[in-house]
Write a protein that holds these residues in place. Structure first.
Motif, PDB file in Angstrom:
ATOM      1  N   LEU A  75      -9.393   2.013  12.784  1.00 48.08           N
ATOM      2  CA  LEU A  75      -9.080   2.864  11.625  1.00 48.08           C
ATOM      3  C   LEU A  75      -8.715   4.252  12.140  1.00 48.08           C
ATOM      4  CD1 LEU A  75     -11.399   2.765   8.530  1.00 48.08           C
ATOM      5  CD2 LEU A  75     -10.125   4.785   9.111  1.00 48.08           C
TER       6      LEU A  75
ATOM      7  N   LYS B 188      -1.432   2.504   5.796  1.00 47.44           N
ATOM      8  CA  LYS B 188      -0.646   1.431   6.400  1.00 47.44           C
ATOM      9  C   LYS B 188      -1.652   0.407   6.888  1.00 47.44           C
ATOM     10  CE  LYS B 188       1.673   4.402   9.120  1.00 47.44           C
ATOM     11  NZ  LYS B 188       2.438   4.837  10.265  1.00 47.44           N
ATOM     12  N   TYR B 189      -1.325  -0.850   6.711  1.00 52.94           N
ATOM     13  CA  TYR B 189      -2.224  -1.874   7.227  1.00 52.94           C
ATOM     14  C   TYR B 189      -1.395  -2.940   7.933  1.00 52.94           C
ATOM     15  CZ  TYR B 189      -5.383  -5.788   7.617  1.00 52.94           C
ATOM     16  OH  TYR B 189      -6.115  -6.838   8.138  1.00 52.94           O
ATOM     17  N   GLU B 190      -1.706  -3.191   9.188  1.00 52.35           N
ATOM     18  CA  GLU B 190      -1.007  -4.265   9.897  1.00 52.35           C
ATOM     19  C   GLU B 190      -1.971  -4.974  10.840  1.00 52.35           C
ATOM     20  OE1 GLU B 190       2.118  -1.775  11.111  1.00 52.35           O
ATOM     21  OE2 GLU B 190       1.085  -0.977  12.854  1.00 52.35           O
TER      22      GLU B 190
ATOM     23  N   GLY C 254      -6.893  -5.572  13.210  1.00 50.66           N
ATOM     24  CA  GLY C 254      -6.362  -5.021  11.973  1.00 50.66           C
ATOM     25  C   GLY C 254      -6.313  -3.503  12.114  1.00 50.66           C
ATOM     26  N   TYR C 255      -5.139  -2.932  11.905  1.00 49.62           N
ATOM     27  CA  TYR C 255      -4.974  -1.478  12.034  1.00 49.62           C
ATOM     28  C   TYR C 255      -4.848  -0.863  10.647  1.00 49.62           C
ATOM     29  CZ  TYR C 255      -3.810  -2.373  16.974  1.00 49.62           C
ATOM     30  OH  TYR C 255      -3.841  -2.762  18.292  1.00 49.62           O
ATOM     31  N   ILE C 256      -5.812  -0.020  10.285  1.00 52.28           N
ATOM     32  CA  ILE C 256      -5.694   0.742   9.033  1.00 52.28           C
ATOM     33  C   ILE C 256      -5.357   2.180   9.424  1.00 52.28           C
ATOM     34  CG2 ILE C 256      -6.872   1.633   6.980  1.00 52.28           C
ATOM     35  CD1 ILE C 256      -8.806  -0.693   7.098  1.00 52.28           C
TER      36      ILE C 256
ATOM     37  N   ALA D 151      -7.757  -3.260   1.679  1.00 54.09           N
ATOM     38  CA  ALA D 151      -7.481  -3.712   3.051  1.00 54.09           C
ATOM     39  C   ALA D 151      -8.735  -4.371   3.636  1.00 54.09           C
ATOM     40  CB  ALA D 151      -7.037  -2.527   3.911  1.00 54.09           C
ATOM     41  N   CYS D 152      -9.900  -3.821   3.307  1.00 50.46           N
ATOM     42  CA  CYS D 152     -11.153  -4.413   3.803  1.00 50.46           C
ATOM     43  C   CYS D 152     -11.342  -5.820   3.244  1.00 50.46           C
ATOM     44  CB  CYS D 152     -12.349  -3.537   3.438  1.00 50.46           C
ATOM     45  SG  CYS D 152     -12.456  -2.037   4.430  1.00 50.46           S
TER      46      CYS D 152
ATOM     47  N   ILE E 233      -8.129   1.428   0.875  1.00 52.41           N
ATOM     48  CA  ILE E 233      -8.960   1.057   2.040  1.00 52.41           C
ATOM     49  C   ILE E 233      -9.832  -0.145   1.658  1.00 52.41           C
ATOM     50  CG2 ILE E 233     -10.765   1.783   3.670  1.00 52.41           C
ATOM     51  CD1 ILE E 233      -9.834   4.678   3.270  1.00 52.41           C
TER      52      ILE E 233
ATOM     53  N   TYR F  92       0.844  -1.202   0.000  1.00 54.23           N
ATOM     54  CA  TYR F  92       0.000   0.000   0.000  1.00 54.23           C
ATOM     55  C   TYR F  92       0.876   1.248   0.000  1.00 54.23           C
ATOM     56  CZ  TYR F  92      -3.758  -3.212   1.334  1.00 54.23           C
ATOM     57  OH  TYR F  92      -4.666  -4.243   1.367  1.00 54.23           O
TER      58      TYR F  92
ATOM     59  N   VAL G 159     -11.243  -4.153  13.869  1.00 51.35           N
ATOM     60  CA  VAL G 159     -10.433  -3.209  13.089  1.00 51.35           C
ATOM     61  C   VAL G 159     -10.412  -1.849  13.797  1.00 51.35           C
ATOM     62  CG1 VAL G 159     -10.231  -2.035  10.850  1.00 51.35           C
ATOM     63  CG2 VAL G 159     -11.084  -4.383  10.949  1.00 51.35           C
TER      64      VAL G 159
END
Ligand code: CAA
Length: 258
Positions: A53, A6-8, A14-16, A38-39, A35, A2, A51
């Protein structure tokens, strides 16, 4: 993978993080696509139970990208709004809790993104608003629809027509957010909420989310039927047997897929 987010995944969460701090995390087509992507990961990854966000820097999201919109004709503008709605609707459709950690400005499309989440926690530094009328447009990622459903028609009209920016305390008072935390406590507060939800029966949580979202706009009779069918699905789950047995045996429930 991405570029604008950031996605981890850590500890089942899940952290967006929207990551365009120089542009106040404004939502352009690429951010919306990322986004959405990531979803898609979140939906199919059993390791993700909840999640959070948030936004990088001093904004959560300061709206749709005005520089990009300025280049678009009506057809392009419409396509961008359709893309935005797809993202918001997807967040609502995924049967996992989404918590918006609103760290700063949540304006226009940013406020709309927060409203598509299930629970909103605001930092004391957060500011909310639907300033679109300053730009000759109106909210286009669901604001005219989700805002009145959250805060009532009168307050929604007030916010959309005046473009007033409100602080976290006022957002809490009108029901736009569920909690306010200090900036340092924002993510820990969201994590605590996520962990509480994650300790419950996951199937029941997912079905409760979809039943609230899908039933909200139905008439009461149809909504009641929806709830009965939703309840029956949860009643048929192993988690129901475990939850009730654990209660009767005076022990903690050990839900599946926790
Ligand atoms: N789109 C594109 N760029 C944006 C942006 C946006 N929505 N919001 C901020 N930026 C950019 C600024 O242009 C600026 O870029 P440069 O450094 O290259 O000049 C940078 O982010 C920093 O912004 P400011 O210098 O303005 O920072 P500030 O601290 O003085 O103000 C702010 C912060 C109050 C958020 C202000 O930037 C602002 O009012 N932004 C626009 C908010 C807005 O109108 N949002 C609604 C957009 S329309 C929409 O969202 C439609 C919809 O419903 C889908």
């Amino acid at each position: 993978m991405y570029e604008t987010i950031k996605y981890e995944v850590s500890g089942g969460i899940g952290y967006i993080t929207i990551n365009r701090p120089k542009a106040m995390n404004a939502l352009n087509g690429q951010v919306l696509d990322e986004i959405y992507a990531a979803c898609t990961e979140i939906e199919k990854d059993d390791a993700v139970k909840a999640v959070i966000l948030t936004g990088e820097g001093k904004a959560f999201v300061a709206g749709a990208d005005i520089a990009q919109m300025n280049q678009l004709d009506a057809v392009g503008g419409r396509a961008l709004m359709i893309k935005g709605h797809k993202v918001m609707n997807y967040i609502e459709a995924i049967e996992k809790p989404f918590i918006a950690a609103v760290n700063g400005f949540a304006l226009g499309g940013g406020c709309e993104l927060a409203m598509a989440c299930d629970i909103r926690v605001a930092s004391e530094k957060a500011k909310f608003g639907q300033p679109e009328v300053n730009l000759g447009i109106l909210p286009g990622f669901g604001g005219t629809q989700r805002l009145p459903r959250l805060v009532g028609k009168g307050m929604a009209k007030y916010l959309i027509m005046t473009a007033d920016m409100i602080n976290a305390e006022e957002a809490l008072r009108i029901g736009l957010v569920e909690k306010v935390a200090s900036p340092e406590d924002l993510i820990p507060t969201c994590e605590k909420i996520a962990q509480t939800i994650m300790s419950k029966a996951p199937i029941a949580i997912g079905i409760a989310k979809s039943t609230i979202n899908n039933g909200y706009d139905l008439d009461m009779r149809a909504a009641s039927t929806l709830e009965i069918e939703a309840f029956t699905s949860a009643f048929a789950s192993e988690d129901k047997t475990e939850g009730m047995t654990a209660f009767l045996e005076k022990r903690e429930a050990e839900f599946k897929n926790k």
